[in-house]
Design an enzyme around this catalytic site. Structure first.
Site, PDB file in Angstrom:
ATOM      1  N   THR A 198       0.351 -35.267  11.714  1.00  0.00           N
ATOM      2  CA  THR A 198      -0.441 -36.486  11.706  1.00  0.00           C
ATOM      3  C   THR A 198      -0.839 -36.905  10.293  1.00  0.00           C
ATOM      4  O   THR A 198      -0.939 -36.049   9.395  1.00  0.00           O
ATOM      5  CB  THR A 198      -1.723 -36.258  12.535  1.00  0.00           C
ATOM      6  N   ASP A 199      -1.118 -38.191  10.115  1.00  0.00           N
ATOM      7  CA  ASP A 199      -1.636 -38.659   8.821  1.00  0.00           C
ATOM      8  C   ASP A 199      -3.083 -38.212   8.598  1.00  0.00           C
ATOM      9  O   ASP A 199      -3.596 -38.308   7.483  1.00  0.00           O
ATOM     10  CB  ASP A 199      -1.516 -40.193   8.696  1.00  0.00           C
ATOM     11  N   GLU A 200      -3.753 -37.726   9.650  1.00  0.00           N
ATOM     12  CA  GLU A 200      -5.165 -37.339   9.497  1.00  0.00           C
ATOM     13  C   GLU A 200      -5.337 -36.150   8.562  1.00  0.00           C
ATOM     14  O   GLU A 200      -6.447 -35.892   8.081  1.00  0.00           O
ATOM     15  CB  GLU A 200      -5.796 -37.034  10.863  1.00  0.00           C
ATOM     16  N   TYR A 220      -9.772 -31.158  14.595  1.00  0.00           N
ATOM     17  CA  TYR A 220      -8.374 -31.492  14.939  1.00  0.00           C
ATOM     18  C   TYR A 220      -7.505 -31.546  13.687  1.00  0.00           C
ATOM     19  O   TYR A 220      -6.468 -30.873  13.593  1.00  0.00           O
ATOM     20  CB  TYR A 220      -8.318 -32.830  15.695  1.00  0.00           C
ATOM     21  N   LYS A 262      -4.340 -29.163  12.406  1.00  0.00           N
ATOM     22  CA  LYS A 262      -2.989 -29.686  12.149  1.00  0.00           C
ATOM     23  C   LYS A 262      -2.589 -29.407  10.692  1.00  0.00           C
ATOM     24  O   LYS A 262      -1.429 -29.065  10.413  1.00  0.00           O
ATOM     25  CB  LYS A 262      -2.922 -31.191  12.432  1.00  0.00           C
ATOM     26  N   HIS A 280     -16.532 -39.569  11.327  1.00  0.00           N
ATOM     27  CA  HIS A 280     -15.512 -40.592  11.593  1.00  0.00           C
ATOM     28  C   HIS A 280     -14.786 -41.030  10.313  1.00  0.00           C
ATOM     29  O   HIS A 280     -15.388 -41.622   9.419  1.00  0.00           O
ATOM     30  CB  HIS A 280     -16.209 -41.800  12.226  1.00  0.00           C
TER      31      HIS A 280
HETATM   32  P1  NAD Z   1      -0.734 -35.334  23.939  1.00  0.00           P
HETATM   33  O1  NAD Z   1      -2.107 -34.764  23.921  1.00  0.00           O
HETATM   34  O2  NAD Z   1      -0.476 -36.595  24.692  1.00  0.00           O
HETATM   35  O3  NAD Z   1       0.293 -34.244  24.500  1.00  0.00           O
HETATM   36  C1  NAD Z   1       0.250 -32.906  24.122  1.00  0.00           C
HETATM   37  C2  NAD Z   1       1.217 -32.139  25.017  1.00  0.00           C
HETATM   38  O4  NAD Z   1       1.224 -30.763  24.578  1.00  0.00           O
HETATM   39  C3  NAD Z   1       0.812 -32.120  26.495  1.00  0.00           C
HETATM   40  O5  NAD Z   1       1.934 -32.345  27.306  1.00  0.00           O
HETATM   41  C4  NAD Z   1       0.260 -30.725  26.701  1.00  0.00           C
HETATM   42  O6  NAD Z   1       0.421 -30.244  28.032  1.00  0.00           O
HETATM   43  C5  NAD Z   1       1.087 -29.925  25.708  1.00  0.00           C
HETATM   44  N1  NAD Z   1       0.420 -28.683  25.288  1.00  0.00           N
HETATM   45  C6  NAD Z   1      -0.846 -28.551  24.823  1.00  0.00           C
HETATM   46  N2  NAD Z   1      -1.110 -27.263  24.561  1.00  0.00           N
HETATM   47  C7  NAD Z   1       0.023 -26.565  24.844  1.00  0.00           C
HETATM   48  C8  NAD Z   1       0.381 -25.197  24.759  1.00  0.00           C
HETATM   49  N3  NAD Z   1      -0.498 -24.282  24.344  1.00  0.00           N
HETATM   50  N4  NAD Z   1       1.631 -24.831  25.111  1.00  0.00           N
HETATM   51  C9  NAD Z   1       2.542 -25.761  25.539  1.00  0.00           C
HETATM   52  N5  NAD Z   1       2.239 -27.067  25.660  1.00  0.00           N
HETATM   53  C10 NAD Z   1       0.996 -27.470  25.303  1.00  0.00           C
HETATM   54  O7  NAD Z   1      -0.311 -35.485  22.420  1.00  0.00           O
HETATM   55  P2  NAD Z   1       0.514 -36.647  21.699  1.00  0.00           P
HETATM   56  O8  NAD Z   1      -0.404 -37.776  21.402  1.00  0.00           O
HETATM   57  O9  NAD Z   1       1.747 -36.877  22.454  1.00  0.00           O
HETATM   58  O10 NAD Z   1       0.841 -35.938  20.306  1.00  0.00           O
HETATM   59  C11 NAD Z   1       2.008 -35.121  20.177  1.00  0.00           C
HETATM   60  C12 NAD Z   1       2.031 -34.543  18.781  1.00  0.00           C
HETATM   61  O11 NAD Z   1       2.051 -35.579  17.818  1.00  0.00           O
HETATM   62  C13 NAD Z   1       0.822 -33.673  18.433  1.00  0.00           C
HETATM   63  O12 NAD Z   1       1.260 -32.584  17.675  1.00  0.00           O
HETATM   64  C14 NAD Z   1      -0.063 -34.603  17.614  1.00  0.00           C
HETATM   65  O13 NAD Z   1      -0.857 -33.859  16.716  1.00  0.00           O
HETATM   66  C15 NAD Z   1       0.964 -35.429  16.899  1.00  0.00           C
HETATM   67  N6  NAD Z   1       0.558 -36.793  16.544  1.00  0.00           N
HETATM   68  C16 NAD Z   1       0.011 -37.635  17.469  1.00  0.00           C
HETATM   69  C17 NAD Z   1      -0.295 -38.943  17.113  1.00  0.00           C
HETATM   70  C18 NAD Z   1      -0.872 -39.924  18.099  1.00  0.00           C
HETATM   71  O14 NAD Z   1      -1.229 -41.029  17.709  1.00  0.00           O
HETATM   72  N7  NAD Z   1      -0.948 -39.603  19.377  1.00  0.00           N
HETATM   73  C19 NAD Z   1      -0.081 -39.376  15.793  1.00  0.00           C
HETATM   74  C20 NAD Z   1       0.454 -38.469  14.877  1.00  0.00           C
HETATM   75  C21 NAD Z   1       0.785 -37.194  15.256  1.00  0.00           C
HETATM   76  O1  DAU Z   2      -3.799 -41.006  12.943  1.00  0.00           O
HETATM   77  C1  DAU Z   2      -3.085 -40.249  13.864  1.00  0.00           C
HETATM   78  C2  DAU Z   2      -4.007 -39.745  14.945  1.00  0.00           C
HETATM   79  O2  DAU Z   2      -4.335 -40.863  15.760  1.00  0.00           O
HETATM   80  C3  DAU Z   2      -3.379 -38.644  15.790  1.00  0.00           C
HETATM   81  O3  DAU Z   2      -3.145 -37.515  14.982  1.00  0.00           O
HETATM   82  C4  DAU Z   2      -4.299 -38.251  16.953  1.00  0.00           C
HETATM   83  O4  DAU Z   2      -3.656 -37.301  17.773  1.00  0.00           O
HETATM   84  C5  DAU Z   2      -4.597 -39.503  17.754  1.00  0.00           C
HETATM   85  O5  DAU Z   2      -5.514 -39.192  18.786  1.00  0.00           O
HETATM   86  C6  DAU Z   2      -5.179 -40.595  16.861  1.00  0.00           C
HETATM   87  O6  DAU Z   2      -6.486 -40.231  16.379  1.00  0.00           O
HETATM   88  P1  DAU Z   2      -7.709 -41.281  16.328  1.00  0.00           P
HETATM   89  O7  DAU Z   2      -8.974 -40.527  16.317  1.00  0.00           O
HETATM   90  O8  DAU Z   2      -7.498 -42.291  15.265  1.00  0.00           O
HETATM   91  O9  DAU Z   2      -7.467 -42.025  17.764  1.00  0.00           O
HETATM   92  P2  DAU Z   2      -8.488 -42.532  18.887  1.00  0.00           P
HETATM   93  O10 DAU Z   2      -7.693 -43.342  19.847  1.00  0.00           O
HETATM   94  O11 DAU Z   2      -9.322 -41.431  19.423  1.00  0.00           O
HETATM   95  O12 DAU Z   2      -9.445 -43.507  18.074  1.00  0.00           O
HETATM   96  C7  DAU Z   2      -8.916 -44.630  17.367  1.00  0.00           C
HETATM   97  C8  DAU Z   2     -10.094 -45.299  16.673  1.00  0.00           C
HETATM   98  O13 DAU Z   2     -10.922 -45.916  17.670  1.00  0.00           O
HETATM   99  C9  DAU Z   2     -10.988 -44.344  15.912  1.00  0.00           C
HETATM  100  O14 DAU Z   2     -11.461 -44.986  14.745  1.00  0.00           O
HETATM  101  C10 DAU Z   2     -12.150 -44.079  16.868  1.00  0.00           C
HETATM  102  C11 DAU Z   2     -12.263 -45.389  17.626  1.00  0.00           C
HETATM  103  N1  DAU Z   2     -12.725 -45.313  19.032  1.00  0.00           N
HETATM  104  C12 DAU Z   2     -12.125 -44.409  19.854  1.00  0.00           C
HETATM  105  C13 DAU Z   2     -12.488 -44.318  21.196  1.00  0.00           C
HETATM  106  C14 DAU Z   2     -11.849 -43.302  22.110  1.00  0.00           C
HETATM  107  C15 DAU Z   2     -13.689 -46.190  19.504  1.00  0.00           C
HETATM  108  O15 DAU Z   2     -14.215 -47.025  18.737  1.00  0.00           O
HETATM  109  N2  DAU Z   2     -14.053 -46.117  20.822  1.00  0.00           N
HETATM  110  C16 DAU Z   2     -13.497 -45.206  21.693  1.00  0.00           C
HETATM  111  O16 DAU Z   2     -13.902 -45.176  22.879  1.00  0.00           O
END
Ligand code: NAD
Ligand code: DAU
Length: 352
Positions: free
Chosen positions: A133-135, A158, A162, A293
């Protein structure tokens, strides 16, 4: 190729698997524990294919990981399994350390043992692709972008977990020669997004006539990437990327949170007007901020563009409209989640 996808039942993993089954000849094995975030319903479009296999198991279970690697004989491990929600990491960081750090260590160690025993040609072609992630780069001010050389500065449980997993992956590449690839991506959105995250949570709460919670003053900025564009980037990286390299992936679509919420309200006003004729924006409510945040994320994705010819293809305006329409047309998918797993209540305000 034979591709083992950890976390393939999650939001991004399932988009990658659907893409690989629909648009390539690759064989895919999903290795997923099916936590609260893992949904077989997201894999239904791929499940009928004879190039698709599912194994329910934990990435922390070294024996199961080793056995699956031996039996499936992958050319690529695409490692997406993780705890992914920042708010949940505030309430319960232990699971994040376990899955994201220990789980990645187990995957690396088992992949190393498997890789060392491959014949030379397959050994040279093997890739361990870690999806991050970019975080990990921390929080930006009003100016600037994250590049592949931005110093790490994770600030939530988180992102710290990562960041640690990214370091482990690079160490296994540098020390043991495992052919690793790392991608760091911005915020994804699109179909099959679990409703704990901002965009699906707002769509669903709006339709249910509930308050739309905006953390703090709504000025935080995220760089939104349509999930199918991300899946295409992942495929480009494990097919064509240079081992040992990192690629940043972003949507080139920065938006303030309040503008994202307002955009969703405007689309719903057009597609599904409220019965009382009022605007959905009337449901917007500013709530207590997320602890710690991060203010702004923005990705410079020029390296993956120049090296692998990947750029995002979906604008935010197009992607958010497609996403809202998908949630309107697929209520059964998210209603099951609301009934059995998570009902969109506030997370991440506990004391850790
Ligand atoms: P998600 O939470 O939707 O899915 C995670 C999946 O991993 C689920 O299917 C869960 O069952 C599985 N999992 C969790 N723990 C496990 C374990 N111990 N063993 C096997 N499986 C397990 O996540 P996502 O949003 O699809 O993100 C996928 C990846 O991409 C993550 O590594 C996340 O850090 C990264 N990522 C997500 C975002 C985003 O915006 N969602 C952005 C950048 C990077
Ligand atoms: O940047 C990549 C990341 O983006 C991934 O690594 C994470 O897995 C993914 O969950 C996401 O993280 P964020 O924290 O940015 O996503 P989230 O959807 O939780 O929140 C997006 C923004 O919205 C953040 O600034 C918090 C805000 N927010 C979130 C929720 C759930 C609200 O204002 N209200 C809400 O109810």
């Amino acid at each position: 190729m034979r591709i083992l996808v950890t976390g393939g039942a999650g939001f991004i993993g399932s988009a990658l698997v659907r893409r690989l089954i629909e648009h390539t000849d690759h064989e895919v094995l999903v290795f997923d524990k099916l936590t609260y975030a893992g949904l077989l319903s997201s894999l239904e479009p791929a499940a009928g294919s004879n190039r698709y296999t599912f194994v329910q198991a934990d990435i922390c279970d070294a024996e199961m990981v080793a056995r699956t690697l031996q039996e499936f004989q992958p050319d690529v491990v695409a490692h997406l399994a993780a705890e992914s929600h920042v708010d949940r990491s505030i309430d319960g960081p232990g699971e994040f350390v376990q899955t994201n750090l220990v789980g990645t260590f187990v995957m690396l160690n088992q992949a190393l043992g498997y890789w060392r025993n491959l014949p030379e040609a397959r050994k040279a072609a093997f890739r361990f692709h870690h999806i991050s992630t970019d975080e990990v780069f921390g929080s930006l001010g009003e100016e600037g972008f994250f590049t592949e050389t931005t110093p790490y500065d994770p600030r939530s449980p988180y992102s710290a977990s990562k960041a640690g997993s990214d370091h482990l992956v690079r160490a296994w590449g540098h020390t043991y020669g495992l052919p690793v690839l790392v991608t760091n991506c911005s915020n994804n959105y699109g179909p099959y997004h679990f409703p704990e995250k901002l965009i699906p949570l707002i769509i669903i709460r709006a339709l249910n006539g509930e308050p739309l919670p905006v953390y703090g003053d709504g000025s935080n900025v995220r760089d939104w990437l349509f999930v199918d564009d991300h899946a295409r980037a992942l495929q480009a990286v494990f097919e064509k990327g240079q081992p040992g390299q990192t690629y940043n992936v972003g949507g080139n679509a920065e938006q303030k949170n309040i503008d994202v919420v307002t955009a969703i309200c405007t689309i719903l006003d057009q597609l599904r007007p409220r019965d009382d004729g009022q605007a959905y924006a009337n449901q917007i409510t500013y709530v207590a901020d997320r602890p710690g945040h991060d203010q702004r994320y923005a990705i410079d994705a020029s390296k993956i563009g120049a090296d692998l010819d990947w750029t995002p293809s979906v604008t935010f305006e197009e992607g958010i409209a497609r996403t809202v329409r998908w949630y309107l047309e697929n209520q059964a998918w998210w209603q099951d989640i609301l009934d059995a797993r998570y009902a969109t209540q506030r997370l991440g305000v506990a004391n850790g």
